[in-house]
Design a protein around this motif. Structure first.
Motif, PDB file in Angstrom:
ATOM      1  N   ILE A 157     -24.878  -9.914  45.568  1.00 16.22           N
ATOM      2  CA  ILE A 157     -24.613  -8.477  45.711  1.00 16.22           C
ATOM      3  C   ILE A 157     -23.138  -8.180  45.466  1.00 16.22           C
ATOM      4  CG2 ILE A 157     -24.544  -6.580  47.381  1.00 16.22           C
ATOM      5  CD1 ILE A 157     -27.118  -7.868  48.615  1.00 16.22           C
ATOM      6  N   ASP A 158     -22.252  -8.997  46.047  1.00 16.00           N
ATOM      7  CA  ASP A 158     -20.806  -8.796  45.868  1.00 16.00           C
ATOM      8  C   ASP A 158     -20.398  -8.932  44.406  1.00 16.00           C
ATOM      9  OD1 ASP A 158     -20.569  -8.364  48.571  1.00 16.00           O
ATOM     10  OD2 ASP A 158     -19.644 -10.314  49.007  1.00 16.00           O
ATOM     11  N   ALA A 159     -21.055  -9.852  43.685  1.00 18.48           N
ATOM     12  CA  ALA A 159     -20.727 -10.051  42.269  1.00 18.48           C
ATOM     13  C   ALA A 159     -21.044  -8.797  41.462  1.00 18.48           C
ATOM     14  CB  ALA A 159     -21.491 -11.248  41.711  1.00 18.48           C
ATOM     15  N   HIS A 160     -22.058  -8.035  41.881  1.00 18.46           N
ATOM     16  CA  HIS A 160     -22.400  -6.792  41.196  1.00 18.46           C
ATOM     17  C   HIS A 160     -21.459  -5.663  41.577  1.00 18.46           C
ATOM     18  CE1 HIS A 160     -26.105  -8.817  40.120  1.00 18.46           C
ATOM     19  NE2 HIS A 160     -26.256  -7.878  39.203  1.00 18.46           N
ATOM     20  N   ALA A 161     -20.815  -5.798  42.744  1.00 20.58           N
ATOM     21  CA  ALA A 161     -19.940  -4.730  43.237  1.00 20.58           C
ATOM     22  C   ALA A 161     -18.538  -4.801  42.645  1.00 20.58           C
ATOM     23  CB  ALA A 161     -19.858  -4.773  44.753  1.00 20.58           C
ATOM     24  N   VAL A 162     -18.159  -5.941  42.081  1.00 22.94           N
ATOM     25  CA  VAL A 162     -16.816  -6.098  41.521  1.00 22.94           C
ATOM     26  C   VAL A 162     -16.874  -6.058  40.002  1.00 22.94           C
ATOM     27  CG1 VAL A 162     -15.963  -7.435  43.478  1.00 22.94           C
ATOM     28  CG2 VAL A 162     -16.968  -8.629  41.545  1.00 22.94           C
ATOM     29  N   SER A 163     -15.730  -5.836  39.386  1.00 23.53           N
ATOM     30  CA  SER A 163     -15.691  -5.802  37.922  1.00 23.53           C
ATOM     31  C   SER A 163     -15.980  -7.192  37.370  1.00 23.53           C
ATOM     32  CB  SER A 163     -14.326  -5.312  37.445  1.00 23.53           C
ATOM     33  OG  SER A 163     -13.324  -6.214  37.827  1.00 23.53           O
ATOM     34  N   SER A 164     -16.367  -7.270  36.114  1.00 23.16           N
ATOM     35  CA  SER A 164     -16.805  -8.527  35.513  1.00 23.16           C
ATOM     36  C   SER A 164     -15.697  -9.565  35.406  1.00 23.16           C
ATOM     37  CB  SER A 164     -17.384  -8.262  34.130  1.00 23.16           C
ATOM     38  OG  SER A 164     -16.397  -7.678  33.296  1.00 23.16           O
ATOM     39  N   ASP A 165     -14.416  -9.151  35.459  1.00 24.67           N
ATOM     40  CA  ASP A 165     -13.321 -10.121  35.327  1.00 24.67           C
ATOM     41  C   ASP A 165     -12.815 -10.616  36.680  1.00 24.67           C
ATOM     42  OD1 ASP A 165     -10.470  -7.910  34.754  1.00 24.67           O
ATOM     43  OD2 ASP A 165     -12.160  -7.768  36.127  1.00 24.67           O
ATOM     44  N   THR A 166     -13.441 -10.200  37.775  1.00 24.89           N
ATOM     45  CA  THR A 166     -13.020 -10.639  39.100  1.00 24.89           C
ATOM     46  C   THR A 166     -14.063 -11.588  39.662  1.00 24.89           C
ATOM     47  OG1 THR A 166     -11.962  -8.525  39.465  1.00 24.89           O
ATOM     48  CG2 THR A 166     -12.365  -9.862  41.412  1.00 24.89           C
ATOM     49  N   THR A 167     -13.621 -12.710  40.200  1.00 22.15           N
ATOM     50  CA  THR A 167     -14.530 -13.684  40.770  1.00 22.15           C
ATOM     51  C   THR A 167     -14.519 -13.556  42.283  1.00 22.15           C
ATOM     52  OG1 THR A 167     -13.983 -15.177  38.965  1.00 22.15           O
ATOM     53  CG2 THR A 167     -15.077 -16.149  40.877  1.00 22.15           C
ATOM     54  N   PRO A 168     -15.690 -13.424  42.957  1.00 22.61           N
ATOM     55  CA  PRO A 168     -15.717 -13.357  44.416  1.00 22.61           C
ATOM     56  C   PRO A 168     -15.130 -14.620  45.037  1.00 22.61           C
ATOM     57  CG  PRO A 168     -17.863 -12.853  43.453  1.00 22.61           C
ATOM     58  CD  PRO A 168     -16.994 -13.348  42.351  1.00 22.61           C
TER      59      PRO A 168
END
Length: 197
Positions: A157-168
């Protein structure tokens, strides 16, 4: 991976912290924490360690003794991939295949003492001075498995909430027992697999 500012070490004088509190201070760049009230002998000894080869003290102020004992060491690693049954780590140490390690991470539950894992493989990463190690979890309980599933769902879910160039970010400790990065193992533009929605 190193804690603190290695070029200009800053020692914080402050109140006592629990283990998590100390870890947060180290990640903020402090080299050490000295709790109040300050014991001057302890402070001077810590300053001597921080200064390295520059001599501040003629001799050690605190007692030390040669001993024979064992100790577990925590090593900070990056988490590259995680599943319900295994984890892939990137870190500064190569482990022996078949070696049994204890892992500690929020992925195993908030009050968990961690899980045991066996090293399946540990190889140098091409062009890096780090190693990539695959570990298989050993005998974790139903509550730990539930915690891992919930943690993976949150990562998804967090991976969908952040931009594609940011890694959780995630934390794992290897004892031998960690803050690191979670790298989603599949294309996040595709629908979630069953049980992950």
């Amino acid at each position: 991976m190193q804690f603190g500012n290695q070029n200009a070490p800053v020692i914080l004088l402050g109140a006592e912290r629990d283990l998590d509190g100390v870890e947060k201070l180290l990640w903020q760049g402090y080299a050490d924490l000295i709790t109040k009230p300050v014991d001057l002998s302890f402070l001077f000894q810590k300053l001597q360690i921080a200064l390295g080869s520059t001599r501040l003290l003629k001799e050690d102020l605190l007692f030390s003794l040669d001993v024979t004992s064992s100790l577990q060491v925590s090593i900070a690693t990056d988490v590259l991939r995680a599943s319900e049954y295994s984890v892939v780590l990137r870190g500064p140490v190569q482990f022996q295949t078949g070696e049994t390690l204890r892992l500690q991470s929020p992925m195993f539950g908030e009050n968990s003492l961690g899980v045991w894992a066996r090293v399946v493989s540990s190889q140098p990463r091409a062009g890096e001075d780090h190693f990539e190690s695959r570990l298989s979890f050993l005998g974790h309980s139903r509550s730990t498995l539930t915690a891992v599933r919930l943690w993976l769902k949150k990562q998804y879910i967090d991976a969908h909430a952040v931009s594609s160039d940011t890694t959780p970010r995630a934390k794992v400790s290897v004892e031998s027992s960690i803050p690191g990065r979670v790298n989603p193992s599949r294309d996040l533009s595709k629908p979630a697999p069953k049980g992950m929605s």
